[in-house]
Write a protein that holds these residues in place. Sequence first.
Motif, mmCIF file in Angstrom:
data_model
loop_
_atom_site.group_PDB
_atom_site.id
_atom_site.type_symbol
_atom_site.label_atom_id
_atom_site.label_comp_id
_atom_site.label_asym_id
_atom_site.label_seq_id
_atom_site.Cartn_x
_atom_site.Cartn_y
_atom_site.Cartn_z
ATOM 1 N N SER A 124 -9.449 6.480 -2.357
ATOM 2 C CA SER A 124 -10.522 5.642 -2.907
ATOM 3 C C SER A 124 -11.804 5.706 -2.087
ATOM 4 O O SER A 124 -12.858 5.268 -2.531
ATOM 5 C CB SER A 124 -10.047 4.186 -2.999
ATOM 6 O OG SER A 124 -9.647 3.708 -1.729
ATOM 7 N N GLY A 125 -11.727 6.230 -0.864
ATOM 8 C CA GLY A 125 -12.922 6.324 -0.028
ATOM 9 C C GLY A 125 -12.559 6.719 1.385
ATOM 10 O O GLY A 125 -11.391 6.984 1.710
ATOM 11 N N SER A 126 -13.570 6.754 2.271
ATOM 12 C CA SER A 126 -13.343 7.178 3.655
ATOM 13 C C SER A 126 -12.428 6.217 4.408
ATOM 14 O O SER A 126 -11.648 6.631 5.272
ATOM 15 C CB SER A 126 -14.678 7.314 4.389
ATOM 16 O OG SER A 126 -15.401 6.089 4.349
ATOM 17 N N SER A 127 -12.527 4.916 4.096
ATOM 18 C CA SER A 127 -11.669 3.943 4.769
ATOM 19 C C SER A 127 -10.201 4.194 4.438
ATOM 20 O O SER A 127 -9.325 4.068 5.306
ATOM 21 C CB SER A 127 -12.053 2.514 4.368
ATOM 22 O OG SER A 127 -11.943 2.338 2.966
ATOM 23 N N ALA A 128 -9.914 4.575 3.198
ATOM 24 C CA ALA A 128 -8.535 4.883 2.794
ATOM 25 C C ALA A 128 -8.030 6.128 3.512
ATOM 26 O O ALA A 128 -6.868 6.193 3.929
ATOM 27 C CB ALA A 128 -8.458 5.077 1.286
ATOM 28 N N ASN A 130 0.857 -1.191 0.000
ATOM 29 C CA ASN A 130 0.000 0.000 0.000
ATOM 30 C C ASN A 130 0.891 1.238 0.000
ATOM 31 O O ASN A 130 1.283 1.737 1.050
ATOM 32 C CB ASN A 130 -0.921 -0.001 1.222
ATOM 33 C CG ASN A 130 -2.019 1.050 1.131
ATOM 34 O OD1 ASN A 130 -1.830 2.103 0.538
ATOM 35 N ND2 ASN A 130 -3.174 0.767 1.704
ATOM 36 N N LEU A 135 -9.068 7.210 6.509
ATOM 37 C CA LEU A 135 -8.836 6.840 7.908
ATOM 38 C C LEU A 135 -7.544 6.046 8.066
ATOM 39 O O LEU A 135 -6.791 6.238 9.030
ATOM 40 C CB LEU A 135 -10.028 6.030 8.434
ATOM 41 C CG LEU A 135 -11.333 6.805 8.632
ATOM 42 C CD1 LEU A 135 -12.469 5.860 9.010
ATOM 43 C CD2 LEU A 135 -11.161 7.881 9.710
ATOM 44 N N LEU A 136 -7.294 5.133 7.125
ATOM 45 C CA LEU A 136 -6.056 4.345 7.175
ATOM 46 C C LEU A 136 -4.835 5.255 7.070
ATOM 47 O O LEU A 136 -3.865 5.101 7.837
ATOM 48 C CB LEU A 136 -6.042 3.318 6.038
ATOM 49 C CG LEU A 136 -4.745 2.496 5.878
ATOM 50 C CD1 LEU A 136 -4.476 1.657 7.121
ATOM 51 C CD2 LEU A 136 -4.810 1.616 4.636
ATOM 52 N N CYS A 137 -4.888 6.204 6.164
ATOM 53 C CA CYS A 137 -3.761 7.111 5.975
ATOM 54 C C CYS A 137 -3.557 8.020 7.196
ATOM 55 O O CYS A 137 -2.422 8.310 7.580
ATOM 56 C CB CYS A 137 -3.952 7.945 4.714
ATOM 57 S SG CYS A 137 -3.661 7.001 3.196
#
Length: 294
Positions: A254-258, A96, A260-262
């Motif tokens: 790509s979205g909210s999950s990406a 990633n 939050l991960l970042c």
Amino acid sequence: MDERSEKKEKTSRGEKSRLLLLILQGIIIGIGGILPGISGGVLCVIFGLYQPVIEVLSNPVANLKRYWRLILPAGIGVGLGFLGCAGLVSTFMEKNSQAAVCVFIGLIVGMLPDLWKDAGREGRRGAPIPAMILSFLLFTGLLLFLRTGISMEITPNFGWYVFCGIAWGLSIVVPGLSSSSMLIFFGLYQPMLEGMARLDFAVLIPLGLGACLIVFTLSKAVSRFFAKHYALASHIILGIVLATTVMIIPANFSGSSAILLCLGCLAAGIVAAAGINRLCSRIAAQQMRESQPE
């Protein structure tokens, strides 16, 4: 055990501890050379190795005999940290790259307070702050031009790996400069790490040539410039670090999950930087205590 034998054994233990400490310091410097935001040159300064390294590089014949007991174990550690960390970082980038870049940005952000404090140790009157702003604007403009002003597709090859070596050499010679974010910008960071992890001589040889070229030609001049104009030089480096960091911030998710991960990776990088700073401070303090006469 008589007093002489006890003293000899104590000296032997002290030498072994110092040897292990130098190797550990070298490993940390090597890891710092791989991770964006952590300058190998700054770590050398923290551990009291910068001046001996620069003196050996600027005049190896005269100074290697004087410093080899210091340089050799530290150099072994640098190799272990540099090559050992390359595979891990390369795998992370492959899994990633966006999250990996956010960790690296966190490392840079976490190191900035210490870099700022160190840059101002001789004051900030006069030119340092304007020089930092000017270097930030000029370098940002240059990188924006390279990104949008010209059509440039980089294919990693011998010449570009020499460029990578030059960048790494600069990060050792110039305290505070981490070249990794620049290599990420050019798309050279991951291919270089993959080659290092495979011990690919098609990568390692030009990398070494570039590093040696810049180190042996600039080490004396850079050392003198920092000695005479430390505040100015350090703030110019800060401007460059800020510019390269801004230019690698991810823009498309790509979205909210990406997102939050970042953000989580960014926070992890900041925490990791704080931990590295704390460890370096402890090692430096221990080294200072051991160097004081009883």
